[in-house]
Enzyme design. Structure first.
Site, PDB file in Angstrom:
ATOM      1  N   ARG A   1       0.843  -1.204   0.000  1.00 25.02           N
ATOM      2  CA  ARG A   1       0.000   0.000   0.000  1.00 25.02           C
ATOM      3  C   ARG A   1       0.882   1.259   0.000  1.00 25.02           C
ATOM      4  NH1 ARG A   1      -3.130  -3.521  -0.823  1.00 25.02           N
ATOM      5  NH2 ARG A   1      -4.689  -4.383   0.590  1.00 25.02           N
TER       6      ARG A   1
ATOM      7  N   GLU B   1     -13.776 -14.923   8.550  1.00 26.63           N
ATOM      8  CA  GLU B   1     -13.677 -14.295   7.226  1.00 26.63           C
ATOM      9  C   GLU B   1     -13.277 -15.308   6.168  1.00 26.63           C
ATOM     10  OE1 GLU B   1     -10.859 -11.065   6.862  1.00 26.63           O
ATOM     11  OE2 GLU B   1     -11.473 -10.638   4.816  1.00 26.63           O
TER      12      GLU B   1
ATOM     13  N   LYS C   1     -10.046 -11.354  14.163  1.00 23.10           N
ATOM     14  CA  LYS C   1     -10.329 -11.704  12.766  1.00 23.10           C
ATOM     15  C   LYS C   1      -9.395 -12.796  12.281  1.00 23.10           C
ATOM     16  CE  LYS C   1      -8.669  -9.928   8.793  1.00 23.10           C
ATOM     17  NZ  LYS C   1      -8.292  -8.930   7.782  1.00 23.10           N
TER      18      LYS C   1
ATOM     19  N   LYS D   1     -17.603 -12.253   8.100  1.00 18.99           N
ATOM     20  CA  LYS D   1     -17.037 -11.265   7.165  1.00 18.99           C
ATOM     21  C   LYS D   1     -16.830 -11.925   5.808  1.00 18.99           C
ATOM     22  CE  LYS D   1     -13.118  -8.121   6.559  1.00 18.99           C
ATOM     23  NZ  LYS D   1     -12.265  -7.148   7.241  1.00 18.99           N
TER      24      LYS D   1
HETATM   25  P1  13P Z   1     -10.457  -5.137   2.079  1.00 20.79           P
HETATM   26  O1  13P Z   1     -11.723  -4.409   2.431  1.00 20.79           O
HETATM   27  O2  13P Z   1      -9.384  -4.242   1.512  1.00 20.79           O
HETATM   28  O3  13P Z   1     -10.711  -6.375   1.260  1.00 20.79           O
HETATM   29  O4  13P Z   1      -9.819  -5.620   3.446  1.00 20.79           O
HETATM   30  C1  13P Z   1     -10.640  -6.196   4.385  1.00 20.79           C
HETATM   31  C2  13P Z   1      -9.867  -7.173   5.133  1.00 20.79           C
HETATM   32  O5  13P Z   1      -9.769  -7.080   6.334  1.00 20.79           O
HETATM   33  C3  13P Z   1      -9.244  -8.291   4.402  1.00 20.79           C
HETATM   34  O6  13P Z   1      -8.867  -9.290   5.302  1.00 20.79           O
END
Ligand code: 13P
Length: 342
Positions: A33, A177, A136, A219
């Protein structure tokens, strides 16, 4: 396990008009990034950038929680306040990414398994002492003729459930997620099928491993046509396909679904969430846990220069506000223009 407490935290994370900022980029991801804006990834630059986000005044009106990285949860704001304490003071719940990344899954051709279970119980206890109240864990899957394989779907579901059970034991809300990556040329139907298989396996494992769904959040990816597909689905089609998939596979006991943005443009991510909420009410709160879609304009405005901090904060505040509006189906693209006073 104090289930009431877990449920209360999960519900606070999906409070009306609010969602989560994912600021848990690993060292490798934040380096990428920063490279995109020509900034070196030093510990101080990473700290200064996260400080800028976390001290944005008023963002707490739209941001319920922030996911931190291991380094970030130990860092402090410029005035010396530890980040978890700073967030907590604004009524923003600190969270932590605890997986150790997606690694090659043995005996497959390029599929991945997420690692990080060894020692996780101890790490969770430490993170809780540092102030984390939710966590997460991200698993990734690709779509093509042979993928995701059943092997990849079930091994990742098993690991996600082991992580979630350990979180609840530690009094931490697990965000599970499972990200079906939307790169490639697949159709929206293929995305729906893959996402459905992944969710079905995940909720089977969570159930078998005794995870209390009302003290957890999901997620997921949105169901999209592949980013390289020639004929891409409209906002309304994405909303319908995503909702249909969720209604089929996600139990109503789950308090909230907090989407990842996954490489969508920031405005697409907002429009899709808005369209789904406009079709509500739904059994679960539909919210966001965006990384790139909340941060992209702020990163671009900042480019590593202290004199740009205010402009970057305005850009971040604006995206948070737009997504806050999308939480109740009240977003309209025209609101983008009102934006970001100089
Ligand atoms: P993005 O919204 O950039 O996909 O990132 C969310 C995230 O936490 C990915 O693990």
């Amino acid at each position: 396990m104090e289930l009431e407490q877990l449920e209360q935290t999960a519900r606070a994370l999906v409070a009306e008009g609010k969602g989560i900022l994912a600021a848990d980029e690993s060292d490798g991801t934040i380096k990428k990034r920063f490279e995109s804006i020509g900034v070196e990834s030093t510990e101080e630059n990473r700290r200064a950038y996260r400080d800028l986000l976390f001290t944005t005044e008023g963002a707490e009106d739209y941001i319920s929680g922030v996911i931190l990285f291991d380094e970030t949860i130990r860092q402090s704001s410029a005035d010396g306040t530890p980040f978890p304490k700073l967030l907590d003071g604004k009524g923003v719940i600190p969270g932590i990414k605890v997986d150790k990344g997606a690694k090659p899954l043995a005996l497959t051709d390029g599929e991945t398994i997420t690692e990080g279970l060894d020692g996780l119980r101890d790490r969770l206890n430490e993170y809780r002492d540092l102030g984390a109240r939710f966590a997460k864990w991200r698993a990734t899957y690709s779509i093509d003729a042979d993928r995701p394989s059943e092997y990849c779907v079930w091994t990742n579901a098993h690991a996600l459930a082991r992580y979630a059970a350990l979180c609840q034991e530690a009094g931490i809300v697990p965000i599970v997620e499972p990200e079906v990556l939307q790169d490639g040329t697949h159709t929206i139907e293929e995305s729906s099928k893959a996402t459905g298989r992944v969710l079905q396996a995940l909720y089977t494992e969570l159930h078998d491993q005794r995870v209390e769904l009302r003290g957890s959040l999901l997620k997921p990816n949105m169901v999209l046509s592949g980013y390289e597909a020639s004929d891409r689905a409209s906002v309304d089609d994405v909303a319908d396909a995503t909702l249909e998939c969720l209604y089929r596979h996600v139990p109503a006991a789950v308090p909230g679904i907090v989407f990842l943005s996954g490489g969508q443009s920031d405005e697409d991510a907002t429009a899709h969430l808005n369209a789904m909420n406009a079709k509500g009410p739904h059994p679960w709160q539909l919210s966001f846990s965006y990384g790139r879609a909340l941060q992209a304009p702020a990163l671009k405005a900042w480019v590593g220069k202290p004199e740009n901090v205010e402009a970057a904060q305005r850009a971040y505040y604006h995206r948070a506000k737009m997504n806050g509006a999308a939480r109740t189906g009240m977003y309209a693209p025209e609101m983008e223009k009102e934006a970001v006073p100089a």
